[in-house]
Design a protein around this motif. Structure first.
Motif, PDB file in Angstrom:
ATOM      1  N   ILE A  55       9.453  33.446  10.731  1.00 20.63           N
ATOM      2  CA  ILE A  55      10.760  33.572  11.384  1.00 20.63           C
ATOM      3  C   ILE A  55      10.623  34.351  12.692  1.00 20.63           C
ATOM      4  CG2 ILE A  55      13.052  34.614  11.144  1.00 20.63           C
ATOM      5  CD1 ILE A  55      12.860  33.911   8.150  1.00 20.63           C
ATOM      6  N   GLY A  56       9.694  35.299  12.721  1.00 19.65           N
ATOM      7  CA  GLY A  56       9.478  36.111  13.918  1.00 19.65           C
ATOM      8  C   GLY A  56       9.015  35.307  15.115  1.00 19.65           C
ATOM      9  N   ILE A  57       8.283  34.235  14.878  1.00 17.51           N
ATOM     10  CA  ILE A  57       7.857  33.381  15.995  1.00 17.51           C
ATOM     11  C   ILE A  57       9.094  32.749  16.642  1.00 17.51           C
ATOM     12  CG2 ILE A  57       6.604  31.280  16.602  1.00 17.51           C
ATOM     13  CD1 ILE A  57       4.515  32.124  14.465  1.00 17.51           C
ATOM     14  N   GLY A  58      10.033  32.320  15.817  1.00 20.97           N
ATOM     15  CA  GLY A  58      11.293  31.792  16.360  1.00 20.97           C
ATOM     16  C   GLY A  58      12.075  32.842  17.117  1.00 20.97           C
ATOM     17  N   TRP A  59      12.100  34.064  16.564  1.00 25.10           N
ATOM     18  CA  TRP A  59      12.784  35.155  17.259  1.00 25.10           C
ATOM     19  C   TRP A  59      12.139  35.433  18.610  1.00 25.10           C
ATOM     20  CZ3 TRP A  59      17.415  36.791  16.676  1.00 25.10           C
ATOM     21  CH2 TRP A  59      18.029  36.812  15.431  1.00 25.10           C
ATOM     22  N   GLU A  60      10.819  35.412  18.663  1.00 27.13           N
ATOM     23  CA  GLU A  60      10.135  35.672  19.939  1.00 27.13           C
ATOM     24  C   GLU A  60      10.527  34.642  20.989  1.00 27.13           C
ATOM     25  OE1 GLU A  60       8.653  38.251  20.945  1.00 27.13           O
ATOM     26  OE2 GLU A  60       8.243  39.275  19.057  1.00 27.13           O
ATOM     27  N   LEU A  61      10.710  33.395  20.582  1.00 26.79           N
ATOM     28  CA  LEU A  61      11.147  32.370  21.533  1.00 26.79           C
ATOM     29  C   LEU A  61      12.555  32.684  22.054  1.00 26.79           C
ATOM     30  CD1 LEU A  61       9.839  29.219  19.652  1.00 26.79           C
ATOM     31  CD2 LEU A  61       8.815  30.317  21.655  1.00 26.79           C
ATOM     32  N   ILE A  62      13.430  33.126  21.160  1.00 23.16           N
ATOM     33  CA  ILE A  62      14.794  33.501  21.575  1.00 23.16           C
ATOM     34  C   ILE A  62      14.746  34.715  22.500  1.00 23.16           C
ATOM     35  CG2 ILE A  62      17.008  34.403  20.747  1.00 23.16           C
ATOM     36  CD1 ILE A  62      16.512  32.671  18.200  1.00 23.16           C
TER      37      ILE A  62
END
Length: 145
Positions: A55-62
Motif C-alpha cells: 500500500i505504501g508504494i501507492g501512497w508514494e505515488l500520491i
C-alpha cells in the motif's frame, strides 16, 4: 536532499524489511488484546508489514504527485511522521472491511500499537542512524541500491 520517487520507495521497503521486521519480532508477543498461538501472531504481524509495503508504494505515488505543487518538491520532516495517520487509517479500514482477506482479524489495540511503534521507529531511523552506514544515501536521492 530531495528524495526521488524511486529513492523514497527503496527507503520505505528497506526500512520495513529491516527495522519493521526487527520491531515486529520484538513487539508481537506483548501486543495488547492478542490471543492465539505466538507463531500465528508473528505471521499476522509480518503480513501486515507486507501490506504496509504494498500500500505504501501507492501512497508514494500520491505523495509524489502532491509534492509537485510545492516549490521545494519535498515535505517537511514532520509530514513524514504524520503520514502514519492516513496510511494507518486506510490499512485499518481495509483489514476491518475484509478487503485483505488473507490476514487474520487483529484487535484494534494490537493493530494501532504495532503500526504506530513500527512507523515511529522507521521514521527515527530514516532521520538519524540511517545516515551513518549509508553516507551517500542523502546525495543519491534516498536510493539504497
Amino acid at each position: 536532499m530531495v528524495p526521488t520517487l524511486v529513492g523514497r520507495i527503496q527507503t520505505r521497503l528497506f526500512l520495513l524489511a529491516t527495522v519493521g521486521v526487527i520491531i515486529t519480532l520484538l513487539i508481537v508477543p506483548v501486543l495488547p488484546g492478542s490471543s492465539g498461538l505466538l507463531g500465528d501472531r508473528y505471521v499476522t504481524g509480518l503480513l501486515i508489514l507486507a501490506a504496509v509495503g504494498v500500500i505504501g508504494i501507492g501512497w508514494e505515488l500520491i505523495y509524489h504527485f502532491l509534492m509537485q505543487f510545492r516549490w521545494e518538491k519535498d515535505w517537511p520532516t514532520l509530514f513524514g511522521l504524520l503520514t502514519l495517520v492516513p496510511e494507518g487509517l486506510l490499512l485499518y479500514f481495509l483489514l476491518r472491511s475484509g478487503a485483505i482477506d488473507f490476514i487474520d482479524p487483529v484487535p484494534p489495540a494490537a493493530f494501532w500499537t504495532h503500526f504506530t511503534v513500527v512507523w515511529i521507529c522507521m521514521w527515527l531511523v530514516a532521520n538519524g542512524p540511517m545516515r551513518v552506514p549509508f553516507i551517500r544515501w542523502r546525495f543519491r536521492g534516498g536510493r539504497v541500491l
